[in-house]
Design an enzyme around this catalytic site. Structure first.
Site, mmCIF file in Angstrom:
data_model
loop_
_atom_site.group_PDB
_atom_site.id
_atom_site.type_symbol
_atom_site.label_atom_id
_atom_site.label_comp_id
_atom_site.label_asym_id
_atom_site.label_seq_id
_atom_site.Cartn_x
_atom_site.Cartn_y
_atom_site.Cartn_z
ATOM 1 N N ALA A 120 58.653 -39.276 -103.132
ATOM 2 C CA ALA A 120 59.592 -39.584 -103.916
ATOM 3 C C ALA A 120 59.137 -40.345 -105.092
ATOM 4 O O ALA A 120 59.650 -40.213 -106.568
ATOM 5 C CB ALA A 120 60.778 -40.376 -103.364
ATOM 6 N N GLU B 105 48.936 -28.366 -92.920
ATOM 7 C CA GLU B 105 49.767 -29.181 -93.796
ATOM 8 C C GLU B 105 49.128 -30.880 -93.865
ATOM 9 O O GLU B 105 49.124 -31.404 -92.650
ATOM 10 C CB GLU B 105 51.290 -29.336 -93.345
ATOM 11 C CG GLU B 105 52.096 -30.164 -94.481
ATOM 12 C CD GLU B 105 53.466 -30.243 -94.127
ATOM 13 O OE1 GLU B 105 53.976 -28.899 -93.797
ATOM 14 O OE2 GLU B 105 54.141 -31.248 -93.853
ATOM 15 N N ALA C 218 67.184 -26.226 -103.236
ATOM 16 C CA ALA C 218 65.548 -25.556 -103.104
ATOM 17 C C ALA C 218 65.768 -24.238 -103.891
ATOM 18 O O ALA C 218 64.902 -23.681 -104.379
ATOM 19 C CB ALA C 218 65.267 -25.619 -101.730
ATOM 20 N N LYS D 168 67.540 -18.600 -100.162
ATOM 21 C CA LYS D 168 66.304 -18.819 -100.752
ATOM 22 C C LYS D 168 65.516 -17.927 -100.778
ATOM 23 O O LYS D 168 64.663 -17.848 -101.893
ATOM 24 C CB LYS D 168 65.612 -20.073 -99.808
ATOM 25 C CG LYS D 168 66.386 -21.356 -99.870
ATOM 26 C CD LYS D 168 65.787 -22.571 -99.434
ATOM 27 C CE LYS D 168 66.066 -22.831 -97.914
ATOM 28 N NZ LYS D 168 65.435 -24.118 -97.495
HETATM 29 P P1 FAD Z 1 68.007 -26.820 -99.206
HETATM 30 O O1 FAD Z 1 67.369 -25.433 -98.831
HETATM 31 O O2 FAD Z 1 68.199 -26.852 -100.657
HETATM 32 O O3 FAD Z 1 69.186 -27.330 -98.157
HETATM 33 C C1 FAD Z 1 69.599 -28.608 -97.966
HETATM 34 C C2 FAD Z 1 70.883 -28.729 -97.707
HETATM 35 O O4 FAD Z 1 71.685 -28.518 -98.740
HETATM 36 C C3 FAD Z 1 71.561 -27.267 -96.366
HETATM 37 O O5 FAD Z 1 72.340 -28.365 -95.493
HETATM 38 C C4 FAD Z 1 72.028 -26.575 -97.198
HETATM 39 O O6 FAD Z 1 73.173 -25.887 -96.450
HETATM 40 C C5 FAD Z 1 72.753 -27.206 -98.521
HETATM 41 N N1 FAD Z 1 73.019 -26.469 -99.801
HETATM 42 C C6 FAD Z 1 71.921 -25.681 -100.144
HETATM 43 N N2 FAD Z 1 72.125 -24.998 -101.118
HETATM 44 C C7 FAD Z 1 73.476 -25.565 -101.409
HETATM 45 C C8 FAD Z 1 74.473 -25.246 -102.621
HETATM 46 N N3 FAD Z 1 74.213 -24.635 -103.456
HETATM 47 N N4 FAD Z 1 75.609 -25.962 -102.678
HETATM 48 C C9 FAD Z 1 75.725 -26.974 -101.536
HETATM 49 N N5 FAD Z 1 74.892 -27.156 -100.582
HETATM 50 C C10 FAD Z 1 73.924 -26.614 -100.453
HETATM 51 N N6 FAD Z 1 60.584 -33.257 -98.131
HETATM 52 C C11 FAD Z 1 59.774 -34.058 -99.092
HETATM 53 O O7 FAD Z 1 60.651 -34.834 -99.459
HETATM 54 N N7 FAD Z 1 58.521 -33.570 -99.459
HETATM 55 C C12 FAD Z 1 57.925 -32.714 -98.563
HETATM 56 O O8 FAD Z 1 56.892 -32.568 -98.869
HETATM 57 C C13 FAD Z 1 58.672 -32.203 -97.371
HETATM 58 N N8 FAD Z 1 57.764 -31.187 -97.034
HETATM 59 C C14 FAD Z 1 58.629 -30.192 -95.836
HETATM 60 C C15 FAD Z 1 57.960 -29.074 -95.396
HETATM 61 C C16 FAD Z 1 58.739 -28.254 -94.458
HETATM 62 C C17 FAD Z 1 57.965 -27.167 -93.877
HETATM 63 C C18 FAD Z 1 59.984 -28.646 -94.152
HETATM 64 C C19 FAD Z 1 60.823 -28.085 -93.122
HETATM 65 C C20 FAD Z 1 60.717 -29.852 -94.828
HETATM 66 C C21 FAD Z 1 59.866 -30.609 -95.495
HETATM 67 N N9 FAD Z 1 60.538 -31.696 -96.219
HETATM 68 C C22 FAD Z 1 60.047 -32.465 -97.216
HETATM 69 C C23 FAD Z 1 61.979 -32.206 -96.015
HETATM 70 C C24 FAD Z 1 63.033 -31.544 -96.642
HETATM 71 O O9 FAD Z 1 62.913 -31.696 -98.147
HETATM 72 C C25 FAD Z 1 64.419 -32.078 -96.128
HETATM 73 O O10 FAD Z 1 64.714 -31.664 -95.002
HETATM 74 C C26 FAD Z 1 65.632 -31.787 -97.096
HETATM 75 O O11 FAD Z 1 66.575 -32.603 -96.649
HETATM 76 C C27 FAD Z 1 65.961 -30.271 -97.100
HETATM 77 O O12 FAD Z 1 65.178 -29.424 -97.931
HETATM 78 P P2 FAD Z 1 65.287 -27.932 -98.065
HETATM 79 O O13 FAD Z 1 64.474 -27.688 -99.010
HETATM 80 O O14 FAD Z 1 65.468 -27.465 -96.738
HETATM 81 O O15 FAD Z 1 66.759 -27.945 -98.598
#
Ligand code: FAD
Length: 287
Positions: free
Chosen positions: A43, A9, A120, A160
């Protein structure tokens, strides 16, 4: 035991010097034949444009399979869909689909963009309608700060995968048992897809500690001790970092883990030395 698969990455650099360092690192890591490489997403508009440019250039000019990270933050569905279509047309068949960190920074309250994908899982479903992407997602063995429990963390991961994700990449961690506990909970919840450990190669311990605090990653005191007194000795810190990362990977590999995703910090040396300690050598010696 055969050598594990790896992926790397990178992040979009801010200056021409850092850009040069990124491409030097990409070229040095290319002979390791990673499964894929990925580029993170910020962002702001200009950093996002840099991610798109780097990913498209990787697809056009290297033998690597690039994955563009993409988030739900500060964009409408149609803006995100356009990025996805552009990627597909440019030969970029992989994405890492994330909710994203709030614009105000990690720890700030997240609010979905009106007219955007909220989480996501929504973004994954949208991407699946556009093209047959290979879709990686994030997951959090030590539980995402917004999630109330391990159970809800695992339920979200399952959501997901049900939406069409291909594999998950974990937040960085240091205790092998943290990974295995999460892995077992995910399997018990019906997740059958790969959960790839994300391995941090940050040798600046102060920076590492800051990131770990924000993400809720526990750093064993044994590891903190290894860096103690090395603030002004980056060379020794690098050696410690490669050793710590390889030790963690080997502990995971002993239990059957066969793919590691390295957070390279855009530096090739740490990835090369860690991979070598895992028995992964470049196909052609780097110059
Ligand atoms: P989600 O899977 O959407 O979940 C986030 C939170 O929302 C969880 O607590 C979940 O329980 C809750 N949730 C999910 N769906 C719902 C729903 N329908 N209703 C209510 N609550 C819900 N960030 C960046 O900005 N840019 C990047 O390039 C980046 N790369 C990353 C790469 C990796 C491998 C990892 C692990 C993280 C990365 N991040 C990045 C950080 C990430 O964007 C943050 O941690 C973010 O806060 C959560 O993203 P997620 O996709 O896991 O969220």
């Amino acid at each position: 035991m055969s050598a594990p698969k790896v992926s790397f990455e990178f992040f979009p650099p801010k200056t021409p010097e850092m850009e040069q360092k990124l491409w030097d690192s990409v070229r040095r890591l290319e002979p390791l034949r990673p499964d894929y490489v990925s580029v993170t997403y910020g962002a702001g508009g200009s950093t996002r444009e840099r991610t798109h440019e780097i990913v498209r250039r990787m697809a056009a000019e290297t033998s690597l399979e690039p994955a563009g990270h993409i988030t739900c933050v500060a964009a409408t569905k149609s803006e995100i869909d356009r990025v996805l279509r552009d990627y597909w047309e440019a030969g970029v068949k992989r994405i890492v689909a994330l909710r994203g960190d709030p614009t105000a920074g990690i720890g700030a309250k997240y609010a979905p963009h009106p007219g955007g994908y909220a989480y996501a899982s929504d973004l994954i479903a949208g991407a699946r309608e556009i093209a047959d992407f290979d879709i990686s997602v994030g997951c959090y063995p030590e539980v995402h700060p917004d999630a109330p429990s391990l159970r809800s963390e695992v339920e979200n991961l399952k959501r997901k995968f049900d939406a069409g994700a291909t594999r998950a990449i974990t937040q960085f961690f240091f205790y092998p048992d943290v990974y295995f506990k999460f892995f077992d909970a995910a399997r018990a919840a019906g997740v059958t897809q790969p959960i790839v450990p994300g391995i941090m190669l940050q040798s600046n311990f102060k920076g590492l500690k800051r990131m770990a605090d924000l993400c809720g990653t526990a750093i064993p005191s044994r590891i903190a001790d290894l860096y103690d007194g090395l603030d002004n000795d980056p060379e020794t810190r690098d050696l410690v970092t490669a050793h710590v990362a390889a030790e963690l990977c080997n502990r995971l590999a002993e239990q059957g883990v066969d793919h590691f995703h390295f957070y390279t910090m855009n530096r090739a040396g740490l990835s090369l030395s860690t991979c070598r300690l895992l028995g992964i050598k470049p196909e052609v010696q780097p110059q």
